[in-house]
Design a protein around this motif. Sequence first.
Motif, mmCIF file in Angstrom:
data_model
loop_
_atom_site.group_PDB
_atom_site.id
_atom_site.type_symbol
_atom_site.label_atom_id
_atom_site.label_comp_id
_atom_site.label_asym_id
_atom_site.label_seq_id
_atom_site.Cartn_x
_atom_site.Cartn_y
_atom_site.Cartn_z
ATOM 1 N N ARG A 85 -58.022 -119.217 46.691
ATOM 2 C CA ARG A 85 -57.884 -120.246 47.727
ATOM 3 C C ARG A 85 -56.808 -119.856 48.740
ATOM 4 N N GLU A 86 -55.680 -119.380 48.248
ATOM 5 C CA GLU A 86 -54.584 -118.982 49.138
ATOM 6 C C GLU A 86 -55.008 -117.816 50.022
ATOM 7 N N VAL A 88 -58.089 -116.952 50.920
ATOM 8 C CA VAL A 88 -59.119 -117.406 51.855
ATOM 9 C C VAL A 88 -58.480 -118.167 53.020
ATOM 10 N N GLU A 89 -57.489 -118.989 52.704
ATOM 11 C CA GLU A 89 -56.792 -119.722 53.766
ATOM 12 C C GLU A 89 -56.054 -118.774 54.695
ATOM 13 N N GLN A 90 -55.371 -117.791 54.126
ATOM 14 C CA GLN A 90 -54.640 -116.826 54.941
ATOM 15 C C GLN A 90 -55.577 -115.984 55.794
ATOM 16 N N GLY A 92 -58.264 -117.102 57.096
ATOM 17 C CA GLY A 92 -58.874 -117.972 58.101
ATOM 18 C C GLY A 92 -60.354 -118.211 57.879
ATOM 19 N N GLU A 94 -63.232 -120.522 56.585
ATOM 20 C CA GLU A 94 -63.452 -121.934 56.261
ATOM 21 C C GLU A 94 -64.475 -122.038 55.138
ATOM 22 N N GLU A 96 -64.821 -124.277 51.236
ATOM 23 C CA GLU A 96 -64.276 -125.062 50.135
ATOM 24 C C GLU A 96 -64.548 -124.324 48.830
#
Length: 248
Positions: A85-86, A88-90, A92, A94, A96
């Motif tokens: 999750r971290e 994927v967020e870094q 960018g 999108e 879930e």
Amino acid sequence: MKKFLQSLFKGESVMEESFSALGVDMHSHILPGIDDGSESLERSLELVQAMKELGYRKLIMTPHIMSDFYKNTPEIIRERLALLREAVEQAGIEMELDCAAEHYLDEGFLDKLEKDEELLTFGDNYLLFETSFLNEPLNLREAIFKMRSKGYKPVLAHPERYNYFYGKFDELAELWKQGVLFQPNLNSLTGYYSPAAKAMAEKLIDNGMVDFLGSDVHGLKHTDSLSRVLASKYLPKALSLAVRNNQL
């Protein structure tokens, strides 16, 4: 979902542009370094991006739990989920992300059921399980009964791939009638696993015996194959059934 028409001989067939009608995938091996799926965080990121490009908005990743080979626990799986999750967020991207597990029906699984140990589920207490591809477990029906008695809703992963049901479709159908939910693999629609698995998947769709559709992605070869599934004449037929992916 957007669709476009493609001529097929004298008739018309509908080709899907993406898997956005499903939206959610509930069977994959994308978490890094945890089973026979993605071997690294970098590869996991590539797979998440590939699934996004195929039209998915949510991935419920399901690492194997097998007593002899993949001794994963809810704690191990959740730790890898947090890591991905971290990342994927870094990056960018999108998407879930969530997790459950694909439980192999062995003595360890039955022991966990008996002791009321935590089993990772998804959605409405759906419990994804698999068996040997070649030999029907002697305790298959007992295990199903125990899952249901404990309040779980058993979901049989890739029912089209079990050799012991070939030529015994009525026995497979009886499990479904008794409340076992079925999740065929999308790649079976291209014959990816075998002609027999493709024929069985088509028969399940013809008989309306499909509750979920899963990618069972282990690597980029599977996401590449999924792009070819979009041209399958059986995909629109499968999507017209009451599949539950988008409810998750």
